[in-house]
Design a protein around this motif. Structure first.
Motif, mmCIF file in Angstrom:
data_model
loop_
_atom_site.group_PDB
_atom_site.id
_atom_site.type_symbol
_atom_site.label_atom_id
_atom_site.label_comp_id
_atom_site.label_asym_id
_atom_site.label_seq_id
_atom_site.Cartn_x
_atom_site.Cartn_y
_atom_site.Cartn_z
ATOM 1 N N THR A 128 0.808 -1.222 0.000
ATOM 2 C CA THR A 128 0.000 0.000 0.000
ATOM 3 C C THR A 128 0.840 1.271 0.000
ATOM 4 O OG1 THR A 128 -0.156 0.015 2.410
ATOM 5 C CG2 THR A 128 -1.911 -1.137 1.203
ATOM 6 N N SER A 129 2.144 1.129 0.096
ATOM 7 C CA SER A 129 3.063 2.277 0.169
ATOM 8 C C SER A 129 2.757 3.184 1.350
ATOM 9 C CB SER A 129 3.039 3.084 -1.132
ATOM 10 O OG SER A 129 3.427 2.279 -2.217
ATOM 11 N N CYS A 130 2.254 2.610 2.434
ATOM 12 C CA CYS A 130 2.015 3.426 3.631
ATOM 13 C C CYS A 130 3.315 3.523 4.427
ATOM 14 C CB CYS A 130 0.884 2.851 4.470
ATOM 15 S SG CYS A 130 1.339 1.480 5.523
ATOM 16 N N PRO A 131 3.451 4.564 5.227
ATOM 17 C CA PRO A 131 4.680 4.713 6.005
ATOM 18 C C PRO A 131 4.803 3.670 7.115
ATOM 19 C CG PRO A 131 3.136 6.469 6.521
ATOM 20 C CD PRO A 131 2.523 5.677 5.409
ATOM 21 N N ILE A 132 6.054 3.331 7.399
ATOM 22 C CA ILE A 132 6.386 2.431 8.502
ATOM 23 C C ILE A 132 7.151 3.247 9.531
ATOM 24 C CG2 ILE A 132 7.680 0.364 9.184
ATOM 25 C CD1 ILE A 132 7.381 -0.595 6.253
ATOM 26 N N PHE A 133 6.743 3.129 10.784
ATOM 27 C CA PHE A 133 7.425 3.798 11.886
ATOM 28 C C PHE A 133 7.920 2.746 12.868
ATOM 29 C CE2 PHE A 133 4.253 6.826 10.359
ATOM 30 C CZ PHE A 133 5.002 7.980 10.212
ATOM 31 N N ILE A 134 9.003 3.070 13.549
ATOM 32 C CA ILE A 134 9.526 2.216 14.613
ATOM 33 C C ILE A 134 9.648 3.074 15.860
ATOM 34 C CG2 ILE A 134 11.400 0.708 15.389
ATOM 35 C CD1 ILE A 134 12.311 0.562 12.428
ATOM 36 N N GLU A 135 9.076 2.572 16.960
ATOM 37 C CA GLU A 135 9.236 3.313 18.211
ATOM 38 C C GLU A 135 10.706 3.323 18.589
ATOM 39 O OE1 GLU A 135 6.767 2.828 21.607
ATOM 40 O OE2 GLU A 135 4.932 2.793 20.405
ATOM 41 N N GLU A 136 11.160 4.470 19.059
ATOM 42 C CA GLU A 136 12.568 4.660 19.386
ATOM 43 C C GLU A 136 13.067 3.643 20.408
ATOM 44 O OE1 GLU A 136 15.330 8.546 19.477
ATOM 45 O OE2 GLU A 136 13.566 8.619 20.772
ATOM 46 N N LYS A 137 12.232 3.284 21.370
ATOM 47 C CA LYS A 137 12.650 2.321 22.393
ATOM 48 C C LYS A 137 12.966 0.959 21.776
ATOM 49 C CE LYS A 137 8.064 0.604 23.586
ATOM 50 N NZ LYS A 137 7.065 0.370 24.582
ATOM 51 N N GLU A 141 16.718 -0.858 21.768
ATOM 52 C CA GLU A 141 16.944 -2.203 22.294
ATOM 53 C C GLU A 141 17.484 -3.176 21.249
ATOM 54 O OE1 GLU A 141 14.482 -5.758 24.570
ATOM 55 O OE2 GLU A 141 13.666 -3.731 24.562
ATOM 56 N N ALA A 142 16.999 -3.095 20.019
ATOM 57 C CA ALA A 142 17.327 -4.141 19.040
ATOM 58 C C ALA A 142 17.983 -3.642 17.765
ATOM 59 C CB ALA A 142 16.057 -4.913 18.681
ATOM 60 N N GLY A 143 18.097 -2.327 17.617
ATOM 61 C CA GLY A 143 18.699 -1.786 16.405
ATOM 62 C C GLY A 143 20.214 -1.947 16.396
ATOM 63 N N THR A 144 20.778 -2.024 15.200
ATOM 64 C CA THR A 144 22.227 -2.105 15.037
ATOM 65 C C THR A 144 22.670 -1.030 14.050
ATOM 66 O OG1 THR A 144 22.121 -3.688 13.212
ATOM 67 C CG2 THR A 144 22.210 -4.605 15.429
ATOM 68 N N GLU A 145 23.945 -0.807 14.001
ATOM 69 C CA GLU A 145 24.468 0.218 13.100
ATOM 70 C C GLU A 145 24.681 -0.286 11.677
ATOM 71 O OE1 GLU A 145 24.679 3.452 13.850
ATOM 72 O OE2 GLU A 145 23.828 2.882 15.782
ATOM 73 N N GLU A 146 24.882 -1.600 11.534
ATOM 74 C CA GLU A 146 25.095 -2.129 10.186
ATOM 75 C C GLU A 146 24.516 -3.526 10.052
ATOM 76 O OE1 GLU A 146 29.631 -3.672 10.333
ATOM 77 O OE2 GLU A 146 29.346 -1.500 10.355
ATOM 78 N N LEU A 147 24.321 -3.923 8.823
ATOM 79 C CA LEU A 147 23.776 -5.237 8.520
ATOM 80 C C LEU A 147 24.801 -6.299 8.919
ATOM 81 C CD1 LEU A 147 21.297 -6.487 7.025
ATOM 82 C CD2 LEU A 147 22.734 -6.536 4.994
ATOM 83 N N PRO A 148 24.375 -7.318 9.649
ATOM 84 C CA PRO A 148 25.319 -8.384 10.013
ATOM 85 C C PRO A 148 25.955 -9.012 8.768
ATOM 86 C CG PRO A 148 23.322 -8.563 11.317
ATOM 87 C CD PRO A 148 23.059 -7.515 10.272
ATOM 88 N N SER A 149 27.216 -9.330 8.855
ATOM 89 C CA SER A 149 27.962 -9.828 7.691
ATOM 90 C C SER A 149 27.512 -11.209 7.233
ATOM 91 C CB SER A 149 29.463 -9.839 7.996
ATOM 92 O OG SER A 149 29.717 -10.701 9.091
ATOM 93 N N ASP A 150 26.841 -11.971 8.096
ATOM 94 C CA ASP A 150 26.412 -13.310 7.698
ATOM 95 C C ASP A 150 25.009 -13.344 7.087
ATOM 96 O OD1 ASP A 150 25.184 -12.723 10.105
ATOM 97 O OD2 ASP A 150 25.711 -14.614 11.079
ATOM 98 N N PHE A 151 24.380 -12.189 6.895
ATOM 99 C CA PHE A 151 23.081 -12.132 6.223
ATOM 100 C C PHE A 151 23.305 -12.304 4.720
ATOM 101 C CE2 PHE A 151 19.923 -9.783 9.168
ATOM 102 C CZ PHE A 151 20.328 -10.538 10.243
#
Length: 158
Positions: A128-137, A141-151
Motif C-alpha cells: 500500500t506504500s504506507c509509512p512504517i514507523f519504529i518506536e525509538e525504544k 533495544e534491538a537496532g544495530t548500526e550495520e547489517l550483520p555480515s552473515d546475512f
C-alpha cells in the motif's frame, strides 16, 4: 526526524523506516528469513519472520503480482471495500524477543488500530506504500548500526 504520536496524553517517539530488504540469516534452525528495516537515523532493525511472510514481502518489493490474490492482497481488498485505508504501520514493542506492531487504519474520521505481527504489517505496508514507523525504544533495544555480515540476500536462497 523523530515524530511523536500522542497516545493517552503520552508522547511516543517514533522514527520513519523503510524496508531495507529481505535476507536469510544463520540460526539454530539453519537459514531463517529476516526482514530488515532501516530507520531514518540509519539504524538497522532485523526481524526474523516466517517463510510465507518473507516471500510476500520479497515479491512485493520486486513488484511481482501473483495470478491470484495472496492473503495480504485479500486483506487490503477487504480493508478497501470497507471504505478504510491503511494509514501507517508502527513497530511498537519488543517483549521476550518477539516484536509487536500496530496496523493503523483510517475510515472516514475514525482511526482504527489493530494489533498485528510486524511481518504481516510490513507485507501490507509494502503493498500500500504506507509509512512504517519504529518506536525509538525498540530501535534502542534491538537496532544495530550495520547489517550483520552473515546475512545473505533472499534471492540467493529461494
Amino acid at each position: 526526524m523523530d515524530k511523536a504520536f500522542n497516545v493517552l496524553n503520552v508522547n511516543i517517539f517514533v522514527l520513519v523506516a523503510e524496508v531495507y530488504g529481505v535476507f536469510a540469516a544463520p540460526s539454530v534452525f539453519g537459514m531463517s528469513p529476516v526482514v530488515v528495516l532501516r530507520s531514518e537515523d540509519g539504524r538497522i532493525l532485523p526481524i526474523y519472520i516466517g517463510l510465507a511472510e518473507a516471500m510476500a514481502i520479497h515479491t512485493a518489493l520486486k513488484g511481482e503480482i501473483p495470478p491470484r490474490p495472496m492473503t495480504h492482497d485479500l486483506l487490503i481488498d477487504i480493508i478497501s471495500r470497507l471504505n478504510a485505508k491503511v494509514e501507517r504501520v508502527i513497530i511498537d514493542d519488543l517483549i521476550d524477543n518477539t516484536f509487536y506492531a500496530r496496523l493503523v487504519l483510517r475510515r472516514n474520521d475514525t482511526t482504527i488500530e489493530i494489533d498485528a505481527r510486524p511481518s504481516d504489517s510490513i507485507a501490507i505496508a509494502v503493498r500500500t506504500s504506507c509509512p512504517i514507523f519504529i518506536e525509538e525504544k525498540v530501535l534502542d533495544e534491538a537496532g544495530t548500526e550495520e547489517l550483520p555480515s552473515d546475512f545473505v540476500e533472499f534471492d540467493r536462497v529461494v
